[in-house]
Design an enzyme around this catalytic site. Structure first.
Site, short mmCIF file in Angstrom:
data_model
loop_
_atom_site.label_atom_id
_atom_site.label_comp_id
_atom_site.label_asym_id
_atom_site.label_seq_id
_atom_site.Cartn_x
_atom_site.Cartn_y
_atom_site.Cartn_z
N GLU A 49 0.83 -1.22 0.00
CA GLU A 49 0.00 0.00 0.00
C GLU A 49 0.85 1.26 0.00
O GLU A 49 0.80 2.09 0.91
CB GLU A 49 -0.95 0.00 1.21
N GLU A 101 -5.58 -8.24 -0.84
CA GLU A 101 -6.26 -8.05 0.45
C GLU A 101 -7.72 -7.74 0.21
O GLU A 101 -8.05 -6.89 -0.63
CB GLU A 101 -5.67 -6.88 1.25
C1 BG6 Z 1 -4.37 -2.75 4.86
C2 BG6 Z 1 -3.02 -3.18 5.32
O1 BG6 Z 1 -4.41 -1.38 4.95
O2 BG6 Z 1 -5.49 -3.09 5.56
C3 BG6 Z 1 -3.01 -4.22 6.40
O3 BG6 Z 1 -2.18 -3.57 4.26
C4 BG6 Z 1 -4.16 -3.97 7.35
O4 BG6 Z 1 -1.77 -4.19 7.04
C5 BG6 Z 1 -5.46 -4.08 6.57
O5 BG6 Z 1 -4.17 -4.79 8.46
C6 BG6 Z 1 -6.71 -3.92 7.40
O6 BG6 Z 1 -6.67 -2.74 8.14
P1 BG6 Z 1 -6.84 -2.76 9.71
O7 BG6 Z 1 -6.60 -1.38 10.15
O8 BG6 Z 1 -8.24 -3.21 9.94
O9 BG6 Z 1 -5.84 -3.73 10.23
#
Ligand code: BG6
Length: 473
Positions: A179, A370
């Site tokens: 990201e 993701e």
């Molecule tokens: C993304 C990241 O922004 O979202 C992860 O690459 C992160 O590291 C994921 O964990 C979910 O966000 P959060 O804040 O719910 O952990």
């Protein structure tokens, strides 16, 4: 056209959010270790509050996390049981170069990741490595001030050279920076930048961005030289921004915010700074210093594929223009969407839109690395969670992803859910914001047995993978 036969289904994690063992086998201290759970976290990761050492008032979840460092065999066996074809994980820079500027890598760190890779391969799981996922050696923060210092490009080259050399032939897919656009919102987390002492924080930020972009291109070059079979990807936090209304000002505002994010991928994928960004940086006197040759490096070393995270969308409403003629805006609620307990709007259809936008813009294979739902899970006395809400979220998104491929012709390599096993949240540092198919007995403050148990979604995802996405019931 259905999903390709070799479609890479799996899950994704990040070192600091799951490994723990922050001071084991020579590992050095990193920015992510110093980001506590609780109300100060936001100020720290955004570079406004200085946290360069542990104190007694805070709890630092990354120190122990879910201890995957010592339990990765058990965890990978569970991923294999679900039928994973790919496991995306990241490398902690400070395991390989504990301070960041040593001349030789730490053998124990390389060995740890080599064992982890071998464990994946043993189960027929393709490793997908994120070289840096929000981590940066603290020694480099103290000595060099983070990514704004050009010297970090050289040090990053040492890191990637050690990685590509050691894992040649075993690992095919790499991402240079997780990201990369998150630096805009969280510069300490994204680039080791503490901005409290900066005269012009934005200038420091764009200097750091330029260095990361050059470093990413050089990593692509080095990877291709060391291992011609390696494929290098960029990674975008894709949070599409909608205009609140058909008011042209709202539409203009949404375009500008989207451009701020796409800019990184424009450079990494097309090989040059887009004119809209060059003009904006010039106007605002934010143009980073570039060395001769930088633009050639960017142009000659574009990425092989484009990866991105997708969770949510945001909506922006214009608040007019400032004295320099720039649009100003506020983020508002989208009246058509539901949101999670953490306020993330749930928007499966925009997943299809995003896949189409990225494919149309860049014409390079895509990889969803993701996607997932972060919620509070209530486990019963056996650690079982009836997480139909998670199944519903993922089903709705996978359907849209399939439509993007089957109906629109998007070229997609794979899909990894975020946090297939519960882990520490990057945004809040909480454990209770859970994404996993596997429940981990641990709370926000490190209490719990760390026992792993399967949730209802475990068997559901197993079925999805076994049917290559055909059986989503
Ligand atoms: C993304 C990241 O922004 O979202 C992860 O690459 C992160 O590291 C994921 O964990 C979910 O966000 P959060 O804040 O719910 O952990």
């Amino acid at each position: 056209m259905a999903l390709r036969e070799d479609f890479l289904w799996g899950g994704a994690t990040a070192a600091n959010q799951c490994e723990g063992a922050y001071d084991v086998d020579g590992r050095g201290l990193a920015n992510v270790d110093l980001s506590p759970v609780g109300e100060d976290r936001q100020a720290i990761i955004t570079g406004k509050m200085k946290m360069f050492d542990f104190d007694d008032e805070h709890f630092y979840p990354a120190k122990g996390s879910i201890d995957m460092y010592h339990r990765y065999k058990e965890d990978i066996a569970l991923f294999a049981e679900m039928g994973f074809k790919v496991y995306r994980f990241s490398i902690a820079w400070t395991r390989i170069f504990p301070k960041g500027d040593e001349s030789e890598p730490n053998e124990a760190g390389l060995k740890f990741y080599e064992d982890l890779i071998d464990e994946c391969l043993k189960h027929g799981i393709e490793p997908l490595i994120t070289i840096t996922h929000f981590d940066f050696p603290m020694h480099l923060v103290h000595e060099y001030g983070g990514w704004k210092n050009r010297k970090i490009i050289d040090l990053y080259q040492n890191l990637v050279t050690a990685i590509f050399t050691r894992f040649k032939g075993k690992v095919k897919y790499y991402l240079t920076f997780n990201e990369i656009n998150v630096i805009l919102e969280a510069p300490f987390m994204g680039a080791g930048l503490y901005l409290g002492d900066e005269e012009n924080p934005k200038k420091a930020m764009y200097q750091a961005i330029h260095h990361e972009l050059v470093a990413s291109a050089l990593a692509t070059k080095i990877a291709h030289e060391i291992d011609p079979d390696a494929k290098i990807g960029c990674m975008l936090a894709s949070t599409p921004h909608y205009p609140f209304s058909s008011n042209p000002e709202d539409i203009f505002a949404a375009q500008r915010v989207n451009w701020d994010n796409y800019f990184f991928i424009d450079v990494q994928s097309r090989g040059y700074y887009p004119t809209y960004k060059l003009k904006e940086l010039e106007r605002a006197n934010l143009m980073p210093e570039m060395e001769e040759g930088d633009l050639d490096i960017l142009r000659e070393n574009t990425v092989d594929f484009i990866s991105f995270s997708y969770y949510t969308t945001r909506t922006v409403k214009s608040t007019g223009f400032d004295k320099n003629g720039n649009i100003t805006y506020e983020v508002v609620e989208n009246p058509y969407l539901d949101r999670t307990d953490w306020g993330w709007e749930i928007d499966p259809l925009a997943f299809r839109t995003t896949l189409n936008n990225l494919w149309d813009k860049y014409q390079k294979p895509l990889f969803v690395v993701e996607n997932g739902l972060g919620v509070v899970d209530e486990a019963d006395e056996n650690g079982y969670v009836e997480d139909d809400y998670r199944i519903n979220y993922l089903r709705d998104h996978i359907k849209q992803m399939k439509d993007a491929v089957e109906l629109d012709g998007v070229n997609l390599l794979g899909y990894t859910t975020w946090g297939p096993i519960d882990l520490v949240s990057a945004g809040t540092g909480e454990m209770k914001k859970r994404y996993g198919f596997i429940y981990v007995d641990r709370d926000n403050y490190g209490n719990g047995t760390l026992k792993r148990t399967k949730k209802k979604s475990f068997d559901w995802y197993k079925k999805v993978i076994a049917s290559n996405g055909e059986d989503l019931d």
